[in-house]
Each structure stands twice: as structure tokens, then as C-alpha cells.
Design an enzyme around this catalytic site. Structure first.
Site, short mmCIF file in Angstrom:
data_model
loop_
_atom_site.label_atom_id
_atom_site.label_comp_id
_atom_site.label_asym_id
_atom_site.label_seq_id
_atom_site.Cartn_x
_atom_site.Cartn_y
_atom_site.Cartn_z
N ALA A 208 0.86 -1.19 0.00
CA ALA A 208 0.00 0.00 0.00
C ALA A 208 0.89 1.24 0.00
CB ALA A 208 -0.89 0.01 1.24
N LYS A 209 0.33 2.38 -0.23
CA LYS A 209 1.09 3.64 -0.12
C LYS A 209 0.08 4.76 0.09
CE LYS A 209 5.44 5.00 -0.51
NZ LYS A 209 6.64 4.22 -0.17
N GLY A 210 0.54 5.86 0.66
CA GLY A 210 -0.39 6.97 0.85
C GLY A 210 0.34 8.26 1.07
#
Ligand code: NAD
Length: 409
Positions: free
Chosen positions: A101-103
């Protein structure tokens, strides 16, 4: 090519070689969830400001998703998606029980006060807390986020869900952080450097390294490589570069950076432009700053024999082709810089078990994980005559694909 397109390019190249089929390819390339949220806060002067926040959860077949949070003006959905998929493949290459994931938030944190930054972080968690968590998605620091930001995330999330140190990694040592996390990515680069240099009949001792970026990744890599006998011949940061054919005195450079905030102006070398470091006369180039800096043109001028990707996606796919033709060995980001997420995993394990590991144990386990991943990628590369990047993707796609099929679609 956008960042997401570049990440997809490598994935597709390997997926076609593996012949996974169009349906599985689409399934693995499509993110599980893409979230864009509005993060509005009151500034210290009473004004209301609204920022865009992102969390993209790419894949969870192998476990809870894992990936950093960036606070940067250029954060957008496309970049975040590319980096989220990179995390799926990276956690699979080092065989951690995680997905990717990334944000981030599209903001220049330098323009906010500490109190504003805290409000922004807590408000972001208010928007995200239902979809993150120790068994769902575990954020970590990335560009412009640090242990303090992770502490706020842990605190805010715990208000909703009870005491939850395992919801984020990269926390301060005083608040459930792990020993060895700060230097982990640089240390992982050292372990991989030792392996690849041995494979080409060299060793770290006496080998010449040029390093772009002197932040968390670049500075620890420089320190550890120099301690191992490596000769650091050029270093740069956002302000400029410094080089010395005989090798820079790395401890003295650290002291200079501590006092002045930059490698620029270090008296123990010759000043140069930041971009000169990429094409410096050296054996190993370590890009450890930004994505996309090694383009086709830069690659043509690179003099190193080995490129060790400390940053995420520093080489464009066109540069990769140039390197392949020139016979330059590229150790890809999803292997080379996986030391950070590996020690983040150790932090999560310690948090879940309510124990603290000694730094020796952290570093020893990290060495084992990095060596094993390098060995597996190398085996694929040798047996299938593929570059290391494609081989790393083949390993990762195989692992994620198998988990996906075993769990059932
Ligand atoms: P950081 O913010 O600590 O350091 C970044 C460094 O790059 C700074 O020294 C900055 O001055 C320099 N820089 C910025 N623009 C530059 C330019 N144009 N030329 C030369 N130097 C420039 O960031 P970091 O944590 O060291 O991360 C660097 C890269 O490594 C990023 O791509 C990040 O995603 C990746 N990465 C970081 C980790 C980690 O654990 N920190 C793990 C894996 C990958």
C-alpha cells in the site's frame, strides 16, 4: 511515462515472461482499494485549509498491506498507485507476510507549524482509521514524515480502536519503535552490495561508490559502506554535491552536515553539481534521493558498473534498457532498498508480541533476509538469463500469484 505506468511496465514485462495469463495479470495489476479523502484543518491564524489525502491499497493476498505515507506537494493518485504496487512486489521479494500500500497528503509540510502538522495528521487518521490497522494496512514513514508523525498516528488510531502500537511502524524508540529501524534501509543496501560485489569478483573494500542523496537512506549507506572499507568518491543532496577521487572522509562529512545542514561546502572534497554525482567515475552508483532521475540520457553517461537502487524507481524503464545494453548491473529497488520494510516488519512483530529485540538481533535477522532474497533473485537471473529487476518481479509475482490462487478468487 507516469510513475504508475513505469511500475506497471516492469510488472507486465515479467508477467508475460511467466505467462500468467491475461486474467491473473489484470487481477494482480488492479489495486484493491483507492481512497482519496478531504483533510481540512484550521490553521494557527484561524483560516481553514483543505488538503487531498490518499491511501491506495494494492494487494493483500500475502497479508496485511504495508507502505509509507508521504507529505509532499507532488503527492497524487498516480504516483501513490505506482508506489503501492511496488510495495506489493517488494514485500514479496523479501518474503514478508505482507501486501502493498502507499499513501500521503498533498502538502508542503515546511509551510505548516508543528501544531498544524499534528492536526493534519490526526484528521487524516480520522478519515482512514476504518481501513488501516495492525491486521489490515500498516503505514510507515516516507518522504517528509518521521517518527513523530507515526506517534501521532498511533495515538489517534488508538483513540478509536484501543491501544494499538502495531498500527504503524517507524515509531520513536520510546514509543514501541524498533532498534535498528533508522539505519535499516542503508544497512540493507550494504548487505546487497556485499553479495553482488562478491558475485563480480570484487568486495566492498576498495570499491568506489557515488551516492545521490544524503538523507535517511543515502547517509546511512555512505556511513556503513565506508565502515566496511568502501571508498565514497561523490555525494550529493538537494543543495549540491561534493567529490574526491581519493575518497571522502565520511565521519567528517557527517559532522559538516550536522553543522551546516548540507553536504555542500564540505572542505574535504571538490564541489560539484548534484547531477554530476550520477555520472561520477565510480564502480557503484547508489541513487538514494528521488524517483525518475536516471533517464535514458543520464544512463548513457553513467560510468558505474553496478547501480544499486536506494530510492524508489530512480531509473526510468528507458534507462533500464540502456543499462542492459551497456552491461551495467542494476539491483532493483524492490530488492536493494527492502531493508527498511524488513525492519518495519520486525517492529510490527515486536509490537504484537510485546517484546523488544536487541539491535544485534535486528541486524542479524535483516542480513539473513536480504541475503536470502538476493540469492533467490540471483538464481532466477542465472537460470532464466534475465536481468535482476525482471528476476525480482518473477519471484514476487510467483509468490503473490500463488497466494492469490490458494486463497481463492
Ligand atoms: P530523506 O528525505 O531522508 O532524504 C532525501 C535526500 O535526497 C536528502 O538528502 C535530499 O537533500 C536529497 N535530494 C533531494 N533532491 C535531490 C536532488 N535533486 N539531487 C540530489 N539529492 C537530492 O528521504 P529518504 O528516506 O532517504 O528516502 C530517499 C528515497 O529512498 C526515496 O525515494 C524513498 O521513497 C526511498 N526509500 C526510503 C526508505 C526509508 O526507509 N527511508 C526505504 C525504501 C526506500
Amino acid at each position: 511515462m507516469t510513475s504508475a505506468e513505469a511500475a506497471n511496465h516492469y510488472f507486465k514485462k515479467a508477467a508475460r515472461i511467466m505467462d500468467v495469463g491475461e486474467r491473473i495479470e489484470t487481477l494482480l495489476a488492479t489495486p484493491l482499494r483507492e481512497l482519496k479523502v478531504q483533510v481540512s484543518i484550521e490553521l494557527d491564524n484561524g483560516e481553514i485549509r483543505t488538503f487531498s489525502g490518499y491511501r491506495i491499497q494494492h494487494d493483500n493476498a500475502r497479508g496485511p498491506m504495508k507502505g509509507g505515507l508521504r507529505f509532499h506537494p507532488e503527492v497524487d493518485g498516480d504516483e501513490t498507485l505506482g508506489l503501492a504496487s511496488l510495495m506489493t512486489w517488494k514485500t514479496a521479494v523479501v518474503n514478508l507476510p505482507y501486501g502493498g500500500a502507499k499513501g500521503g497528503i498533498q502538502v508542503d509540510p515546511g509551510k505548516l507549524s508543528l501544531k498544524e502538522l499534528e492536526r493534519l495528521t490526526r484528521k487524516f487518521v480520522d478519515q482512514l482509521h476504518d481501513v488501516i490497522g495492525p491486521t489490515r494496512d500498516i503505514p510507515a514513514p516516507d518522504m517528509n514524515t518521521n517518527p513523530q508523525v507515526m506517534a501521532w498516528i498511533m495515538d489517534q488510531y488508538s483513540k478509536y480502536h484501543g491501544h494499538s502500537p502495531a498500527v504503524v511502524t517507524g515509531k520513536p524508540l520510546e514509543l514501541y519503535g524498533s532498534r535498528g529501524r533508522e539505519a535499516a534501509t542503508g544497512r540493507g543496501l550494504l548487505f546487497v552490495a556485499r553479495e553482488i560485489l562478491r558475485d563480480v569478483g570484487m568486495g566492498v573494500k576498495g570499491t568506489r561508490f557515488a551516492i545521490q542523496g544524503f538523507g535517511n537512506v543515502g547517509s546511512h549507506a555512505a556511513r556503513l559502506l565506508a565502515e566496511d572499507g568502501g571508498v565514497v568518491v561523490a555525494v550529493s543532496d538537494v543543495h549540491g554535491g561534493i567529490q574526491s577521487a581519493r575518497g571522502l572522509d565520511v565521519p567528517a562529512l557527517f559532522e559538516h552536515v550536522r553543522r551546516s545542514g548540507s553536504v555542500k561546502g564540505f572542505p574535504g572534497g571538490t564541489p560539484c553539481r548534484g547531477e554530476d554525482v550520477l555520472v561520477a567515475d565510480c564502480d557503484v552508483l547508489v541513487p538514494a534521493a528521488l524517483g525518475g532521475v536516471i533517464t535514458r540520457q543520464v544512463a548513457a553517461d553513467v560510468r558505474a558498473r553496478i547501480v544499486l537502487e536506494g530510492a524508489n524507481a530512480p531509473c526510468t524503464p528507458e534507462a533500464d534498457e540502456v543499462f542492459e545494453k551497456k552491461g551495467v548491473l542494476v539491483v532493483p529497488d524492490i530488492l536493494a532498498n527492502a531493508g527498511g520494510v524488513t525492519v518495519s516488519y520486525f517492529e510490527w512483530v515486536q509490537n504484537l508480541q510485546h517484546v523488544t529485540w536487541e539491535e544485534e538481533r535486528v541486524n542479524g535477522e535483516l542480513e539473513r533476509v536480504m541475503k536470502e532474497a538476493y540469492e533467490k533473485v540471483g538464481q532466477i537471473s542465472r537460470s532464466r538469463k534475465l536481468p535482476l529487476r525482471t528476476s525480482a518481479y518473477v519471484l514476487a509475482i510467483g509468490r503473490v500469484g500463488k497466494a492469490t490462487v490458494l486463497r481463492g478468487i
